[in-house]
Design a protein around this motif. Sequence first.
Motif, PDB file in Angstrom:
ATOM      1  N   VAL A 201       0.839  -1.197   0.000  1.00 41.11           N
ATOM      2  CA  VAL A 201       0.000   0.000   0.000  1.00 41.11           C
ATOM      3  C   VAL A 201       0.874   1.246   0.000  1.00 41.11           C
ATOM      4  O   VAL A 201       1.659   1.475   0.924  1.00 41.11           O
ATOM      5  N   ALA A 216      -7.834   2.251   4.572  1.00 38.60           N
ATOM      6  CA  ALA A 216      -6.713   1.385   4.945  1.00 38.60           C
ATOM      7  C   ALA A 216      -7.148   0.031   5.498  1.00 38.60           C
ATOM      8  O   ALA A 216      -6.597  -1.006   5.144  1.00 38.60           O
ATOM      9  N   GLU A 220      -6.219  -3.510   3.699  1.00 44.86           N
ATOM     10  CA  GLU A 220      -5.376  -4.500   4.365  1.00 44.86           C
ATOM     11  C   GLU A 220      -6.053  -5.865   4.391  1.00 44.86           C
ATOM     12  O   GLU A 220      -5.419  -6.886   4.115  1.00 44.86           O
ATOM     13  N   SER A 221      -7.323  -5.904   4.716  1.00 38.25           N
ATOM     14  CA  SER A 221      -8.040  -7.178   4.754  1.00 38.25           C
ATOM     15  C   SER A 221      -8.075  -7.826   3.383  1.00 38.25           C
ATOM     16  O   SER A 221      -7.863  -9.043   3.247  1.00 38.25           O
ATOM     17  N   LYS A 224      -4.559  -9.225   2.397  1.00 38.99           N
ATOM     18  CA  LYS A 224      -4.198 -10.426   3.153  1.00 38.99           C
ATOM     19  C   LYS A 224      -5.025 -11.638   2.721  1.00 38.99           C
ATOM     20  O   LYS A 224      -4.531 -12.776   2.716  1.00 38.99           O
ATOM     21  N   MET A 232       0.601  -8.242   4.255  1.00 38.80           N
ATOM     22  CA  MET A 232       0.652  -6.981   3.532  1.00 38.80           C
ATOM     23  C   MET A 232       1.988  -6.346   3.862  1.00 38.80           C
ATOM     24  O   MET A 232       2.293  -6.090   5.030  1.00 38.80           O
ATOM     25  N   GLU A 234       5.185  -3.548   3.714  1.00 35.26           N
ATOM     26  CA  GLU A 234       5.471  -2.118   3.656  1.00 35.26           C
ATOM     27  C   GLU A 234       6.525  -1.856   2.586  1.00 35.26           C
ATOM     28  O   GLU A 234       7.327  -2.739   2.261  1.00 35.26           O
TER      29      GLU A 234
END
Length: 267
Positions: A201, A216, A220-221, A224, A232, A234
């Motif tokens: 992201v 966000a 994220e869900s 994943k 997820m 960085e």
Amino acid sequence: MGVEHGMAVGGGERAERGPVAVVTGGASGIGRAVVDDLTTHGYRVVVLDRDVPADGGRAGADRVRWVAGDVRESGAHERAVEVALTRFGGLDLFVGNAGVHDGGVGVRDLPGAALAELARHVLDVDVVGYLLGARAAAGPLAGRGGSMVFTLSDASYLVRGNGAGVAYAAAKHASLGVVRHLAADLAPAVRVNAVAPGGVVTGLRTADGQRVFAGAGEIESAVKEFNPLGVMLEAEQVAPLYRFLASPAAAGMTGEVLRPDGGLAVR
């Protein structure tokens, strides 16, 4: 026109030791993480981006130079490479990273003229921008046995479920072809590899300036759930892979793609 930013530091910049890189799209996201990782590990970096810091890049100008420009213009890449040569004394690594998304637009979602305009914009930034950068950097890199590393995407392999529309998928598939062709064309003088992240992201935007990753928690869900490892990543976790591909540890690699995408290859 592109403008170089950054305050010269006496006459010591050229003499300062350490490899030199040009990074496109280095003002944010994965590009910014790559710049930070490279400078932390001794690189001096020229960043080519449409946006430059509010201070004009004066902070840290002994290690980072900024060139404001559009990657769709060959002159912008030539200026960035020239800054690397004149300010830092050479070029060892070119990172083609600047990109734009299509917002997930399908082939039937827009009128023909609008779809054509969107596709041209995405392909110009994501594919032609890479070609122009490679053209500007190839000669100086060959003289020092340097490397190119490009940012691809899970959309270089997948066409459903990852939010990519038809133009972005086309551009990232095409960029994979660019990497492979350049690897064959520039060997043995220059190694050419790529990193294809998935579900990282960042501040990636669409052609009309909208953020791709909004909400966000929901993003994220979704990320994943989409990949087998349920992770997820960085941008900072992905950035060291660029440095690895440019390092002696990867001396036997060209035309290869590292895929930090949570295992989508086995999905």
